[in-house]
Motif scaffolding. Structure first.
Motif, PDB file in Angstrom:
ATOM      1  N   PHE A 170       0.826  -1.203   0.000  1.00  0.00           N
ATOM      2  CA  PHE A 170       0.000   0.000   0.000  1.00  0.00           C
ATOM      3  C   PHE A 170       0.867   1.262   0.000  1.00  0.00           C
ATOM      4  CE2 PHE A 170      -2.175   3.404   2.358  1.00  0.00           C
ATOM      5  CZ  PHE A 170      -3.296   3.568   1.555  1.00  0.00           C
ATOM      6  N   SER A 171       1.943   1.250   0.793  1.00  0.00           N
ATOM      7  CA  SER A 171       2.832   2.416   0.821  1.00  0.00           C
ATOM      8  C   SER A 171       3.482   2.629  -0.534  1.00  0.00           C
ATOM      9  CB  SER A 171       3.897   2.233   1.907  1.00  0.00           C
ATOM     10  OG  SER A 171       4.772   1.163   1.603  1.00  0.00           O
ATOM     11  N   GLY A 172       3.774   1.541  -1.252  1.00  0.00           N
ATOM     12  CA  GLY A 172       4.342   1.669  -2.595  1.00  0.00           C
ATOM     13  C   GLY A 172       3.363   2.306  -3.560  1.00  0.00           C
ATOM     14  N   TYR A 173       2.101   1.851  -3.531  1.00  0.00           N
ATOM     15  CA  TYR A 173       1.083   2.428  -4.415  1.00  0.00           C
ATOM     16  C   TYR A 173       0.795   3.883  -4.037  1.00  0.00           C
ATOM     17  CZ  TYR A 173       0.138  -2.295  -6.132  1.00  0.00           C
ATOM     18  OH  TYR A 173       0.258  -3.527  -6.714  1.00  0.00           O
ATOM     19  N   PHE A 174       0.826   4.184  -2.753  1.00  0.00           N
ATOM     20  CA  PHE A 174       0.587   5.551  -2.298  1.00  0.00           C
ATOM     21  C   PHE A 174       1.752   6.461  -2.684  1.00  0.00           C
ATOM     22  CE2 PHE A 174       0.583   8.922   0.959  1.00  0.00           C
ATOM     23  CZ  PHE A 174      -0.720   9.389   0.809  1.00  0.00           C
ATOM     24  N   LEU A 175       2.955   5.896  -2.654  1.00  0.00           N
ATOM     25  CA  LEU A 175       4.154   6.666  -2.954  1.00  0.00           C
ATOM     26  C   LEU A 175       4.269   6.981  -4.443  1.00  0.00           C
ATOM     27  CD1 LEU A 175       6.847   7.825  -1.900  1.00  0.00           C
ATOM     28  CD2 LEU A 175       7.838   5.544  -2.223  1.00  0.00           C
ATOM     29  N   LEU A 176       3.770   6.108  -5.291  1.00  0.00           N
ATOM     30  CA  LEU A 176       3.957   6.249  -6.735  1.00  0.00           C
ATOM     31  C   LEU A 176       3.443   7.586  -7.283  1.00  0.00           C
ATOM     32  CD1 LEU A 176       4.994   4.926  -9.288  1.00  0.00           C
ATOM     33  CD2 LEU A 176       2.774   3.797  -9.547  1.00  0.00           C
ATOM     34  N   PRO A 177       2.182   7.993  -7.027  1.00  0.00           N
ATOM     35  CA  PRO A 177       1.734   9.294  -7.559  1.00  0.00           C
ATOM     36  C   PRO A 177       2.481  10.473  -6.957  1.00  0.00           C
ATOM     37  CG  PRO A 177       0.077   8.358  -6.089  1.00  0.00           C
ATOM     38  CD  PRO A 177       1.087   7.291  -6.330  1.00  0.00           C
ATOM     39  N   LEU A 178       2.897  10.365  -5.692  1.00  0.00           N
ATOM     40  CA  LEU A 178       3.680  11.446  -5.085  1.00  0.00           C
ATOM     41  C   LEU A 178       5.013  11.626  -5.800  1.00  0.00           C
ATOM     42  CD1 LEU A 178       3.126  10.793  -1.253  1.00  0.00           C
ATOM     43  CD2 LEU A 178       1.974  12.469  -2.702  1.00  0.00           C
ATOM     44  N   LEU A 179       5.666  10.513  -6.105  1.00  0.00           N
ATOM     45  CA  LEU A 179       6.951  10.586  -6.799  1.00  0.00           C
ATOM     46  C   LEU A 179       6.783  11.107  -8.223  1.00  0.00           C
ATOM     47  CD1 LEU A 179       8.809   7.321  -5.706  1.00  0.00           C
ATOM     48  CD2 LEU A 179       9.456   9.676  -5.211  1.00  0.00           C
ATOM     49  N   ILE A 180       5.744  10.635  -8.908  1.00  0.00           N
ATOM     50  CA  ILE A 180       5.510  11.089 -10.284  1.00  0.00           C
ATOM     51  C   ILE A 180       5.283  12.597 -10.305  1.00  0.00           C
ATOM     52  CG2 ILE A 180       3.890  10.996 -12.208  1.00  0.00           C
ATOM     53  CD1 ILE A 180       3.513   8.036 -11.632  1.00  0.00           C
ATOM     54  N   LEU A 220       5.640  17.533   0.715  1.00  0.00           N
ATOM     55  CA  LEU A 220       7.062  17.177   0.799  1.00  0.00           C
ATOM     56  C   LEU A 220       7.354  16.318   2.030  1.00  0.00           C
ATOM     57  CD1 LEU A 220       8.638  20.598  -0.247  1.00  0.00           C
ATOM     58  CD2 LEU A 220       8.636  18.473  -1.580  1.00  0.00           C
ATOM     59  N   ILE A 221       6.751  16.691   3.161  1.00  0.00           N
ATOM     60  CA  ILE A 221       6.970  15.908   4.387  1.00  0.00           C
ATOM     61  C   ILE A 221       6.362  14.515   4.253  1.00  0.00           C
ATOM     62  CG2 ILE A 221       6.455  15.801   6.853  1.00  0.00           C
ATOM     63  CD1 ILE A 221       6.471  18.889   6.825  1.00  0.00           C
ATOM     64  N   THR A 222       5.178  14.435   3.656  1.00  0.00           N
ATOM     65  CA  THR A 222       4.545  13.135   3.442  1.00  0.00           C
ATOM     66  C   THR A 222       5.377  12.277   2.505  1.00  0.00           C
ATOM     67  OG1 THR A 222       2.350  14.114   3.756  1.00  0.00           O
ATOM     68  CG2 THR A 222       2.455  11.980   2.649  1.00  0.00           C
ATOM     69  N   LEU A 223       5.939  12.888   1.476  1.00  0.00           N
ATOM     70  CA  LEU A 223       6.788  12.158   0.536  1.00  0.00           C
ATOM     71  C   LEU A 223       7.962  11.510   1.251  1.00  0.00           C
ATOM     72  CD1 LEU A 223       7.597  11.412  -2.371  1.00  0.00           C
ATOM     73  CD2 LEU A 223       8.718  13.646  -2.540  1.00  0.00           C
ATOM     74  N   VAL A 224       8.611  12.245   2.140  1.00  0.00           N
ATOM     75  CA  VAL A 224       9.755  11.702   2.885  1.00  0.00           C
ATOM     76  C   VAL A 224       9.306  10.605   3.844  1.00  0.00           C
ATOM     77  CG1 VAL A 224      11.541  12.243   4.589  1.00  0.00           C
ATOM     78  CG2 VAL A 224      11.113  13.809   2.685  1.00  0.00           C
ATOM     79  N   GLY A 225       8.184  10.832   4.556  1.00  0.00           N
ATOM     80  CA  GLY A 225       7.710   9.841   5.514  1.00  0.00           C
ATOM     81  C   GLY A 225       7.321   8.537   4.859  1.00  0.00           C
ATOM     82  N   VAL A 226       6.570   8.604   3.761  1.00  0.00           N
ATOM     83  CA  VAL A 226       6.132   7.377   3.076  1.00  0.00           C
ATOM     84  C   VAL A 226       7.318   6.669   2.436  1.00  0.00           C
ATOM     85  CG1 VAL A 226       4.641   6.444   1.273  1.00  0.00           C
ATOM     86  CG2 VAL A 226       3.831   8.326   2.694  1.00  0.00           C
ATOM     87  N   THR A 227       8.236   7.452   1.864  1.00  0.00           N
ATOM     88  CA  THR A 227       9.442   6.853   1.276  1.00  0.00           C
ATOM     89  C   THR A 227      10.248   6.116   2.338  1.00  0.00           C
ATOM     90  OG1 THR A 227       9.578   8.589  -0.413  1.00  0.00           O
ATOM     91  CG2 THR A 227      11.573   7.324   0.026  1.00  0.00           C
TER      92      THR A 227
END
Length: 291
Positions: A170-180, A220-227
């Motif tokens: 789930f974290s991977g799927y959630f992270l994907l749109p943030l990274l894109i 940005l903070i969410t991106l770092v936390g999920v990553t």
């Protein structure tokens, strides 16, 4: 004949009835080979991304609150020499695509193998953690959550209960749109507008945060936390480190990284946002894809 006696019919439990046709040995070997190949691709594709993550976050997350903005800009410039020159960026992009696609294909391969064996798709559940040795991991609980840290044992996460997805997946799927979204704004849009992204520095982030303080800072903070969660949870699974101590250390690192990211965003936001032609250029970058 005298020993025979009539019996009343009793229903047979559905669990006792074989469902579907068992897989033949050849098809089972082929399926196992596919799953192993996809798992290896997913595992080793993380090496280039891991290298990039360490170098990139050193400049944008660690250096600003600790060493200052000037040092951070120097670290970012040195990092670009490593991952934005020659074939480095191509390798990085390819490894990211392989990691995502192999992960998706791996789940489909497992579901197909399950279907071939049992005649229908079943939710894949993993064995619970042994309370004595903790040698197995309940993937449905991820790092275990608060209940595990409090000694109450791991419990299935909300993502698993509601979506059938383990926290790692789930974290991977959630992270994907943030990274894109992050790559579009920071790399692709400048290339599309100017055929170059050399103007993208910490002042660009400061300008973006100034335009929408809450949304940009939170993103940005969410991106770092999920990553951080995805990398650490995946690393523990690959290394088979399932002890409570390992999981607590993982949570400590996630909390530390997220806090450091918040401090970094605060430090960067104190930079005077650019104006004039530079601000117009940044606005063109940010609005190029309309997102």
């Amino acid at each position: 004949m005298s020993s025979l006696r009539p019996l009343s019919p009793e229903p047979v439990s559905g669990d006792e009835i074989p469902i579907g046709i068992p897989a033949t040995p050849s098809s089972n070997r082929l399926s196992l080979k596919v799953v192993r190949t996809l798992a290896l691709l997913q595992k080793y594709s993380t090496i280039p991304m891991g290298f990039f993550t360490v170098v990139h976050l050193s400049g944008v997350m660690i250096a600003p609150p600790i060493a200052g903005i000037d040092v951070a800009e120097q670290v970012i410039s040195m990092g670009r020499e490593l991952y934005q020159t020659g074939s480095s960026e191509t390798v990085l992009f390819a490894s990211a695509c392989v990691h995502v696609l192999s992960g998706i294909a791996l789940q489909f391969a497992k579901k197909w193998d399950n279907y071939v064996k049992y005649g229908r798709s079943r939710r894949n559940t993993s064995p619970a953690i042994s309370s004595a040795k903790e040698t197995e991991i309940d993937k449905s609980s991820g790092l275990g959550g608060i209940t595990y840290l409090l000694g109450l044992g791991p419990r299935p996460s909300l993502s698993f209960k509601m979506l059938g997805l383990t926290p790692l997946r789930f974290s991977g799927y959630f992270l994907l749109p943030l990274l894109i979204l992050h790559v579009l704004h920071q790399r692709i849009a400048p290339l599309a507008v100017d055929a170059d992204s050399s103007m993208v520095d910490l002042s660009y982030i400061a300008w973006a945060v100034a335009q929408s303080p809450f949304m940009r800072a939170t993103g940005l903070i969410t991106l770092v936390g999920v990553t951080s969660y995805h990398i650490l949870a995946g690393a523990l699974q690959y290394l088979r480190w399932y002890s409570r101590r390992a999981r607590k250390n993982a949570y400590r690192i996630i909390f530390f990284n997220t806090t450091l990211a918040a401090l970094s965003v605060f430090s960067i936001s104190r930079i005077d946002p650019p104006s004039g032609s530079t601000a117009r250029k940044f606005a063109a970058y940010m609005s190029h894809f309309g997102i």
